[in-house]
Design a protein around this motif. Structure first.
Motif, short mmCIF file in Angstrom:
data_model
loop_
_atom_site.label_atom_id
_atom_site.label_comp_id
_atom_site.label_asym_id
_atom_site.label_seq_id
_atom_site.Cartn_x
_atom_site.Cartn_y
_atom_site.Cartn_z
N GLY A 100 -8.09 -5.19 4.95
CA GLY A 100 -9.32 -5.92 5.23
C GLY A 100 -9.27 -6.64 6.56
O GLY A 100 -10.10 -7.51 6.83
N LYS A 101 -8.32 -6.28 7.39
CA LYS A 101 -8.19 -6.87 8.73
C LYS A 101 -7.28 -5.97 9.56
O LYS A 101 -6.72 -5.00 9.05
CB LYS A 101 -7.61 -8.28 8.66
N GLN A 102 -7.17 -6.28 10.83
CA GLN A 102 -6.33 -5.48 11.73
C GLN A 102 -4.89 -5.44 11.24
O GLN A 102 -4.36 -6.43 10.76
CB GLN A 102 -6.40 -6.08 13.15
N PRO A 160 3.89 2.45 -3.08
CA PRO A 160 5.18 1.76 -2.93
C PRO A 160 5.09 0.49 -2.07
O PRO A 160 6.00 -0.33 -2.08
CB PRO A 160 6.07 2.79 -2.23
N TYR A 161 3.98 0.34 -1.35
CA TYR A 161 3.83 -0.80 -0.44
C TYR A 161 2.80 -1.81 -0.91
O TYR A 161 2.43 -2.72 -0.17
CB TYR A 161 3.42 -0.28 0.95
N THR A 162 2.32 -1.70 -2.15
CA THR A 162 1.23 -2.57 -2.61
C THR A 162 1.58 -4.06 -2.55
O THR A 162 0.73 -4.87 -2.20
CB THR A 162 0.75 -2.20 -4.02
N ASP A 163 2.80 -4.42 -2.90
CA ASP A 163 3.18 -5.84 -2.84
C ASP A 163 3.17 -6.36 -1.41
O ASP A 163 2.71 -7.48 -1.14
CB ASP A 163 4.57 -6.06 -3.46
N TYR A 193 0.02 -9.50 2.84
CA TYR A 193 -0.64 -9.59 4.14
C TYR A 193 -2.16 -9.74 4.01
O TYR A 193 -2.81 -10.16 4.96
CB TYR A 193 -0.31 -8.38 5.01
N LYS A 194 -2.70 -9.38 2.85
CA LYS A 194 -4.14 -9.54 2.64
C LYS A 194 -4.52 -11.01 2.54
O LYS A 194 -5.61 -11.40 2.90
CB LYS A 194 -4.58 -8.80 1.37
N GLU A 195 -3.60 -11.79 1.99
CA GLU A 195 -3.88 -13.22 1.89
C GLU A 195 -3.95 -13.80 3.28
O GLU A 195 -3.18 -13.44 4.16
CB GLU A 195 -2.78 -13.91 1.08
N SER A 196 -4.87 -14.69 3.50
CA SER A 196 -4.98 -15.29 4.83
C SER A 196 -3.75 -16.11 5.14
O SER A 196 -3.10 -16.66 4.26
CB SER A 196 -6.25 -16.13 4.93
N GLU A 197 -3.41 -16.15 6.41
CA GLU A 197 -2.18 -16.82 6.84
C GLU A 197 -2.19 -18.29 6.44
O GLU A 197 -3.13 -19.01 6.69
CB GLU A 197 -2.04 -16.68 8.35
#
Length: 107
Positions: free
Chosen positions: A36-38, A84-87, A92-96
């Motif tokens: 959902g982002k770069q 295999p990379y979902t976690d 990274y989907k969560e905002s910083e």
């Protein structure tokens, strides 16, 4: 990234560069949609690993498994390539600096 992929595939010429460039762009676009982002640079390893899988599947895109004289190969379904990379992707989907969990919004 292209150079790393070519090293891992053992490609020493430029004959496959166009194909690899298309695969890289497609996987980066897919990952960008999932995030959902770069895509951050530190996730480039995911792109590299999936591009290598896709490159090795050229010519067998529709197959899910292959068995020849006792040797069997089972392929990831394209929809499961990122499994295999979902976690990692979720983190990274969560905002910083913020967690998406436990948020309360008042209007």
């Amino acid at each position: 990234m292209l150079n790393n992929i070519k090293i891992l595939l053992g490609i020493k010429d430029n004959l496959q560069d166009d194909v690899l460039d298309v695969l890289i762009k497609n996987v980066q676009s897919h990952l960008t949609v999932l995030l959902g982002k770069q895509m951050p640079e530190e996730l480039s390893f995911i792109v590299q690993e999936i591009v290598i899988r896709r490159f090795n599947r050229i010519g067998t895109e529709g197959m899910q498994s292959e068995s020849v004289e006792g040797h069997s190969v089972k392929f990831y379904d394209l929809k499961d390539e990122f499994t295999p990379y979902t976690d990692i992707i979720a983190s990274y989907k969560e905002s910083e600096g913020e967690s998406a969990r436990g948020k309360v919004m008042f209007f």
